[in-house]
Scaffold this active site. Structure first.
Site, PDB file in Angstrom:
ATOM      1  N   CYS A  24       0.833  -1.219   0.000  1.00  0.00           N
ATOM      2  CA  CYS A  24       0.000   0.000   0.000  1.00  0.00           C
ATOM      3  C   CYS A  24       0.857   1.254   0.000  1.00  0.00           C
ATOM      4  CB  CYS A  24      -0.914   0.011   1.227  1.00  0.00           C
ATOM      5  SG  CYS A  24      -2.027  -1.364   1.320  1.00  0.00           S
TER       6      CYS A  24
HETATM    7  N1  SAJ Z   1       5.902   2.208   9.263  1.00  0.00           N
HETATM    8  C1  SAJ Z   1       6.889   2.975   9.859  1.00  0.00           C
HETATM    9  N2  SAJ Z   1       6.540   3.869  10.827  1.00  0.00           N
HETATM   10  C2  SAJ Z   1       5.232   4.032  11.213  1.00  0.00           C
HETATM   11  C3  SAJ Z   1       4.242   3.242  10.592  1.00  0.00           C
HETATM   12  C4  SAJ Z   1       4.601   2.340   9.624  1.00  0.00           C
HETATM   13  O1  SAJ Z   1       8.079   2.847   9.541  1.00  0.00           O
HETATM   14  O2  SAJ Z   1       4.980   4.850  12.107  1.00  0.00           O
HETATM   15  C5  SAJ Z   1       6.262   1.271   8.204  1.00  0.00           C
HETATM   16  C6  SAJ Z   1       5.943  -0.167   8.532  1.00  0.00           C
HETATM   17  O3  SAJ Z   1       7.015  -0.793   9.186  1.00  0.00           O
HETATM   18  C7  SAJ Z   1       5.702  -0.772   7.139  1.00  0.00           C
HETATM   19  C8  SAJ Z   1       5.141   0.399   6.341  1.00  0.00           C
HETATM   20  O4  SAJ Z   1       5.498   1.588   7.059  1.00  0.00           O
HETATM   21  O5  SAJ Z   1       6.912  -1.179   6.552  1.00  0.00           O
HETATM   22  C9  SAJ Z   1       3.630   0.353   6.157  1.00  0.00           C
HETATM   23  O6  SAJ Z   1       3.076   0.209   7.438  1.00  0.00           O
HETATM   24  P1  SAJ Z   1       1.485   0.425   7.691  1.00  0.00           P
HETATM   25  O7  SAJ Z   1       1.291   0.438   9.167  1.00  0.00           O
HETATM   26  O8  SAJ Z   1       0.995   1.574   6.918  1.00  0.00           O
HETATM   27  O9  SAJ Z   1       0.831  -0.937   7.186  1.00  0.00           O
HETATM   28  P2  SAJ Z   1       0.253  -1.345   5.773  1.00  0.00           P
HETATM   29  O10 SAJ Z   1       1.184  -1.116   4.657  1.00  0.00           O
HETATM   30  O11 SAJ Z   1      -0.308  -2.700   5.954  1.00  0.00           O
HETATM   31  O12 SAJ Z   1      -0.916  -0.296   5.559  1.00  0.00           O
HETATM   32  C10 SAJ Z   1      -2.245  -0.699   5.620  1.00  0.00           C
HETATM   33  C11 SAJ Z   1      -2.975   0.455   4.974  1.00  0.00           C
HETATM   34  N3  SAJ Z   1      -4.328   0.072   4.760  1.00  0.00           N
HETATM   35  C12 SAJ Z   1      -4.879   0.365   3.555  1.00  0.00           C
HETATM   36  O13 SAJ Z   1      -4.262   0.886   2.653  1.00  0.00           O
HETATM   37  C13 SAJ Z   1      -6.289  -0.008   3.404  1.00  0.00           C
HETATM   38  C14 SAJ Z   1      -2.920   1.687   5.871  1.00  0.00           C
HETATM   39  O14 SAJ Z   1      -3.804   2.689   5.367  1.00  0.00           O
HETATM   40  C15 SAJ Z   1      -3.345   1.339   7.280  1.00  0.00           C
HETATM   41  O15 SAJ Z   1      -3.265   2.511   8.089  1.00  0.00           O
HETATM   42  C16 SAJ Z   1      -2.405   0.264   7.817  1.00  0.00           C
HETATM   43  O16 SAJ Z   1      -2.621  -0.905   6.986  1.00  0.00           O
HETATM   44  C17 SAJ Z   1      -2.733  -0.069   9.266  1.00  0.00           C
HETATM   45  O17 SAJ Z   1      -2.934   0.912  10.022  1.00  0.00           O
HETATM   46  O18 SAJ Z   1      -2.709  -1.269   9.596  1.00  0.00           O
END
Ligand code: SAJ
Length: 418
Positions: free
Chosen positions: A259
């Protein structure tokens, strides 16, 4: 109603199972016969859909998985949940196009088609609708209804359930919006109608671009804070005590998944295409986030040198190879990039990934080992990339000669924070 969910991945399968559970007759259509075989046998490959739920709707006859397009005949509502990857920075909408053509061949008057795949504003009305009309010979708004409703799947998110997450809904016209809202009202606790498909398409991109840019902000601050003598983790925790006007993000080894590294670039591509101007925030954020694996490696090289060890020939154990904490997904994982950079520097690299049993066919560029005390003690350096719940952090802290902690979970004379 008779429902088709086209694409049975991490978005389509939860929707198909939930639709079946609320009383619809659902055809889970996928072009991958291996996936269909697994689903028909009651095996769920989506972590948020337990096999027991899949088998329940299979046994009741409410759900059936198929790759056979003849099973698409007679649908009332078809939802498209196919991948929209980037290919060298360019959105690839061929899956949407081919799926729309297939559905169009089975489209009949009175039916509705909804696109859920993440894409740039305009896709529904500029691509999906014309293909449906061309394949069916029917007329939008007169013979069939169309809309866009972005997915908000949060893999492993235990706070917000699939049906508890508010669902944006839109239509190409009032009737489409009305029918699509009613469909999703039967599946989600809250639906949020918006005025048109472009608004819904853009809202989805705003959601993930917001995250992507703000993660890149704390990543850049992490790289700047260290030479300034500031503990970025403590500073972020302090900032997060502000009860309003602040959303907490944390630095890490990079931004992975299907995403965040992708969705914002749909926006920047469309803006560049249509307006001929750059989306500077998105491009800068992508640059900063892409630099994080190199920054991790740079810090590790410095940490080993301070301990009298060159990176070349050093035994390094990477803890956490998936893209996200407690996830079993390797897509765009920054950890794999860290491993690649270390291998290029001549380090002896191993990975520990408890969410992927050792020996899994992962195509990872490093051998997977168990994070045992012996393995950790035998390493010259350990890098905590993903603080999975399955890791024994106390044991790691006690046995590692030197740990570069990218998640602010450890402390001690042998620990350095990113
Ligand atoms: N990450 C960081 N720092 C943060 C948050 C995330 O480095 O503060 C990194 C994570 O390690 C990962 C990447 O960013 O490598 C993405 O993390 P994510 O928490 O955004 O997880 P995703 O990619 O599974 O995002 C999905 C998204 N959902 C949709 O697109 C419908 C996102 O919008 C959601 O907010 C997220 O899931 C969630 O909150 O679980």
């Amino acid at each position: 109603m008779q429902i088709v969910v086209a694409g049975q991945g991490y978005v389509g399968l939860p929707l198909a199972v939930r639709a079946a559970e609320v009383g619809h007759r659902v055809v889970g259509y996928d072009v991958d016969p291996h996936r269909v075989k697994q689903l028909a046998a009651g095996h769920s490959y989506v972590e948020d859909v337990p096999g027991s739920r899949l088998r329940a709707v299979l046994d009741s006859g409410a759900y059936a998985a198929t790759a056979d397009t003849s099973a698409l005949a007679g649908f009332d509502v078809a939802v498209i949940t196919v991948p929209t990857p980037l290919r060298e920075g360019v959105p690839d909408l061929t899956y949407i196009e081919s799926c729309a053509r297939t559905l169009g061949e089975h489209l009949r008057p009175g039916a509705t088609v909804v696109l859920e795949s993440t894409t740039y504003p305009g896709t529904t009305e500029e691509l999906l609708v014309p293909v449906l009309e061309q394949a069916s010979g029917l007329k939008r708004g007169v013979d069939f209804l169309v809309g866009f409703s972005p997915e908000r799947i949060a893999p492993g998110n235990t706070r917000w359930s699939f049906e508890g997450t508010p669902k944006l809904v839109s239509g190409i016209d009032a009737k489409s919006l009305e029918v699509i809202t009613a469909f999703y009202d039967g599946i989600f606790q809250t639906t949020v109608p918006v005025s048109g498909t472009r608004v819904a398409e853009m809202a989805k991109l705003i959601e993930n671009t917001f995250r992507f840019v703000n993660i890149s902000l704390v990543n850049e601050l992490a790289m700047l804070a260290k030479p300034l003598g500031v503990n970025i983790w403590e500073a972020i925790d302090a900032a997060a005590t502000k009860p309003f006007g602040f959303t907490r993000f944390t630095p890490g080894p990079g931004v992975g998944g299907h995403c965040l590294p992708v969705d914002p670039l749909f926006l920047s591509w469309k803006v560049h295409q249509e307006l001929g101007v750059p989306s500077r925030f998105v491009e800068l954020a992508a640059d900063v986030n892409r630099r994080m694996p190199s920054y991790v490696v740079q810090r590790l090289v410095e940490g080993l040198e301070e301990r009298g060890m060159p990176i070349h020939g050093s035994r390094v154990l990477l803890l956490g190879m998936t893209y996200k904490i407690d996830a079993a997904d390797l897509r765009e994982s920054p950890s794999a990039r860290v491993a690649e950079l270390l291998i290029n520097l001549g380090a002896d690299v191993r990975g520990a990934e408890p969410n992927l049993p050792n020996g899994d066919d992962t195509n990872l560029n490093v051998p997977l080992v168990d994070a045992t005390a012996q393995e950790i003690a035998a390493s010259d350096a350990v890098v905590l990339l993903m603080d999975h719940a399955r890791f024994d952090l106390a044991m790691i802290q006690q046995n590692a000669p030197y740990v570069l902690d990218c998640r602010n979970r450890l402390s001690g004379p042998n620990v350095e924070l990113l």
